[in-house]
Design a protein around this motif. Sequence first.
Motif, mmCIF file in Angstrom:
data_model
loop_
_atom_site.group_PDB
_atom_site.id
_atom_site.type_symbol
_atom_site.label_atom_id
_atom_site.label_comp_id
_atom_site.label_asym_id
_atom_site.label_seq_id
_atom_site.Cartn_x
_atom_site.Cartn_y
_atom_site.Cartn_z
ATOM 1 N N VAL A 119 0.788 -0.963 0.030
ATOM 2 C CA VAL A 119 -0.012 0.274 -0.003
ATOM 3 C C VAL A 119 0.736 1.301 -0.201
ATOM 4 O O VAL A 119 2.080 1.099 0.497
ATOM 5 N N LYS A 120 0.368 2.281 -0.547
ATOM 6 C CA LYS A 120 0.988 3.533 -0.790
ATOM 7 C C LYS A 120 0.505 4.204 0.074
ATOM 8 O O LYS A 120 -0.572 4.761 0.277
ATOM 9 N N SER A 121 1.541 5.113 1.069
ATOM 10 C CA SER A 121 0.995 6.159 1.811
ATOM 11 C C SER A 121 1.801 7.374 1.807
ATOM 12 O O SER A 121 2.808 7.515 1.056
ATOM 13 N N THR A 122 1.236 8.555 2.280
ATOM 14 C CA THR A 122 2.167 9.805 2.284
ATOM 15 C C THR A 122 2.436 10.379 3.789
ATOM 16 O O THR A 122 1.579 10.477 4.467
ATOM 17 N N VAL A 123 3.787 10.515 3.899
ATOM 18 C CA VAL A 123 4.272 10.927 5.407
ATOM 19 C C VAL A 123 5.172 12.215 5.160
ATOM 20 O O VAL A 123 5.991 12.025 4.288
ATOM 21 N N ASP A 124 4.751 13.339 5.859
ATOM 22 C CA ASP A 124 5.366 14.633 5.506
ATOM 23 C C ASP A 124 5.633 14.965 4.003
ATOM 24 O O ASP A 124 6.808 15.290 3.599
ATOM 25 N N LYS A 126 5.999 12.814 1.451
ATOM 26 C CA LYS A 126 6.636 12.047 1.024
ATOM 27 C C LYS A 126 6.029 10.790 0.626
ATOM 28 O O LYS A 126 5.625 10.349 1.603
ATOM 29 N N ASP A 127 6.347 10.010 -0.445
ATOM 30 C CA ASP A 127 5.610 8.751 -0.607
ATOM 31 C C ASP A 127 6.344 7.565 0.064
ATOM 32 O O ASP A 127 7.306 7.624 0.224
ATOM 33 N N VAL A 128 5.384 6.732 1.056
ATOM 34 C CA VAL A 128 6.072 5.799 1.632
ATOM 35 C C VAL A 128 5.311 4.452 1.068
ATOM 36 O O VAL A 128 3.900 4.381 0.965
ATOM 37 N N TYR A 129 5.882 3.416 0.777
ATOM 38 C CA TYR A 129 5.421 2.180 0.456
ATOM 39 C C TYR A 129 5.448 1.240 1.495
ATOM 40 O O TYR A 129 6.545 0.912 1.974
ATOM 41 N N ILE A 130 4.491 0.754 1.965
ATOM 42 C CA ILE A 130 4.468 -0.404 3.031
ATOM 43 C C ILE A 130 3.929 -1.762 2.507
ATOM 44 O O ILE A 130 3.049 -1.799 1.856
ATOM 45 N N THR A 131 5.182 -2.366 2.586
ATOM 46 C CA THR A 131 4.827 -3.903 2.134
ATOM 47 C C THR A 131 4.482 -5.165 3.451
ATOM 48 O O THR A 131 5.046 -4.939 4.754
ATOM 49 N N THR A 132 3.631 -5.920 3.086
ATOM 50 C CA THR A 132 3.392 -7.025 4.128
ATOM 51 C C THR A 132 3.463 -8.284 3.465
ATOM 52 O O THR A 132 3.086 -8.622 2.151
ATOM 53 N N ALA A 133 3.773 -9.323 4.148
ATOM 54 C CA ALA A 133 3.493 -10.495 3.818
ATOM 55 C C ALA A 133 3.310 -11.503 4.800
ATOM 56 O O ALA A 133 3.746 -11.283 5.871
ATOM 57 N N VAL A 134 2.966 -12.825 4.502
ATOM 58 C CA VAL A 134 2.851 -14.034 5.478
ATOM 59 C C VAL A 134 3.087 -15.225 4.594
ATOM 60 O O VAL A 134 2.771 -15.579 3.611
ATOM 61 N N ASP A 135 3.946 -16.101 5.623
ATOM 62 C CA ASP A 135 3.951 -17.289 5.188
ATOM 63 C C ASP A 135 3.655 -18.560 6.228
ATOM 64 O O ASP A 135 3.958 -18.082 7.433
ATOM 65 N N GLY A 136 3.396 -19.749 5.937
ATOM 66 C CA GLY A 136 3.132 -20.565 6.677
ATOM 67 C C GLY A 136 3.964 -21.630 7.073
ATOM 68 O O GLY A 136 4.925 -21.673 6.204
ATOM 69 N N ILE A 137 4.135 -22.313 8.077
ATOM 70 C CA ILE A 137 5.172 -23.197 8.602
ATOM 71 C C ILE A 137 5.079 -24.396 7.400
ATOM 72 O O ILE A 137 3.884 -24.561 6.984
ATOM 73 N N HIS A 138 6.063 -25.025 7.064
ATOM 74 C CA HIS A 138 6.099 -26.322 6.122
ATOM 75 C C HIS A 138 5.423 -27.225 7.077
ATOM 76 O O HIS A 138 5.879 -27.628 8.164
ATOM 77 N N SER A 139 4.503 -28.153 6.038
ATOM 78 C CA SER A 139 3.454 -28.832 7.137
ATOM 79 C C SER A 139 4.195 -30.006 7.613
ATOM 80 O O SER A 139 3.882 -30.680 8.640
ATOM 81 N N ARG A 140 5.293 -30.488 7.072
ATOM 82 C CA ARG A 140 6.236 -31.639 7.418
ATOM 83 C C ARG A 140 7.154 -31.320 8.754
ATOM 84 O O ARG A 140 7.934 -32.173 9.144
ATOM 85 N N LEU A 141 7.204 -30.046 8.909
ATOM 86 C CA LEU A 141 7.802 -29.552 10.036
ATOM 87 C C LEU A 141 7.262 -29.339 11.704
ATOM 88 O O LEU A 141 7.985 -28.732 12.260
ATOM 89 N N SER A 142 6.126 -29.877 11.566
ATOM 90 C CA SER A 142 5.479 -29.976 12.596
ATOM 91 C C SER A 142 6.068 -30.515 13.943
ATOM 92 O O SER A 142 6.218 -30.101 15.193
ATOM 93 N N GLU A 143 6.778 -31.576 13.586
ATOM 94 C CA GLU A 143 7.624 -32.173 14.634
ATOM 95 C C GLU A 143 9.171 -31.583 14.820
ATOM 96 O O GLU A 143 9.839 -32.034 15.712
#
Length: 454
Positions: A119-124, A126-143
């Motif tokens: 998302v793009k925002s403006t602070v003072d 100036k343009d600021v680009y805010i990045t978000t990401a999410v990842d899940g644990i590998h299913s076979r690494l539960s143990e």
Amino acid sequence: MDIEGFVRRSIKEEDEETVQKNLVKKILEFKDLDNDKAEKMASAVIEEVKNTLTIDSYPDEFMRDLINYTQSSVSMGDIGVGSRGAGDFFVHRKIAEIVSSAKTSSYINPSAQDDGGVVKSTVDSKDVYITTAVDGIHSRLSEYPFLGGFHVARATLRDVCVMGSNPIAMLSDLHLADDGDVGKLFDFTAGVCAVSELVDVPLVAGSTLRVGGDMVLGDRLVSAVGAVGISEYAPTARKRAESGDVILLTEGSGGGTISTTAIYHGMFDVVQETMDISFIKASEAIFNAGLLPEVHAMTDVTNGGLRGDAHEISQTTGLGLSFSEEKIREMVNPKVLDMLEKLEIDPLGVSVDSLMIIAPEDLATRVKNVVSSAGVKINEIGVVDNSGISKLIKEDGREEELKPLFREAAYTKIKKIVGDIEPEDFDEMKDKVQRAAIESIKKKDKVVKAIQEK
């Protein structure tokens, strides 16, 4: 063991007494309870499920639609969701369509099939680009929760880095099933915090719950880590790639997928090769050298390996990518490559966690120099063209179209049994999934309208 799911399936085909008897047996397999307590548990679950099933005869159609979900009659396993192949990519595009249907705006949303959203925002002023990401644990690494936490933290930070953002915070979400040892929570968090300390990005928030509450027995860990980053530059998104660009690749030692492959084949020494932060060091080197504004695109070689990433970039941009097989092999950690070859696993079809950089030709040398100076191996592996397809130049000079398989390359014995061949009814499954996605959009619109008019 999902005891609610067991009851929902069984109660449609068997009498209640049989369901009760079988459920008690299932509960006693997991719980150290006396028979009377197990009987009471089973009765409670059956009663609750029976109550939910009365919604189908509820007179208010809006409430029936609100509570029930749109069924596609296609299972996750059948279409390969999570298996980083053609089926998985298709379902993710449908999810992106639902996101895009919302009357909100973002600079980059899931329709771009990119590593993170922006998302793009403006602070003072100036343009600021805010990045978000999410990842899940590998299913076979539960143990193996420390490894799971370490690699998922790296993965989510990578997704922020490749969008040209400087990571500033992480958050985690832990779900451990009812019988899981609490120590798994601690080891997972310690794995995340090891990465946090190594790259100086704090873990600032999170949530801890049980998988399915009282309804799921066992000790399965299902967790995710998210990250937030900021930048004053426009994101290095895939859509910015241009014909004539050079494709660079850093050496990949793998993460969760390679660790899983090593552990479940008893090749434990390879796990140590995955324990590094070279990807983030390479990203920081480019960032600190001030080269980001000139870099056209960056991505991590994860989802379905290079086959999957090349396909997604071509789909997003309409451009073609031409790769040298020999040069790609040189950029896979030697121990990891040796393991993959011994196990007959396609190195181009699994996540090796390399950083792929697409940049103008006159910038490529400078990028290679700064990344090499950070102690990370990097080399040119291909070029971008106008062909519209991705292709691999074999070591003997032959050309081969680089396409994702129905599933990523099988890297465990169970995956080899499941196979990666596209099912004959794939088109039919896609039609069903398409209809379900459309119905979900309609449902969202209907609910939003009802709340607005309330």
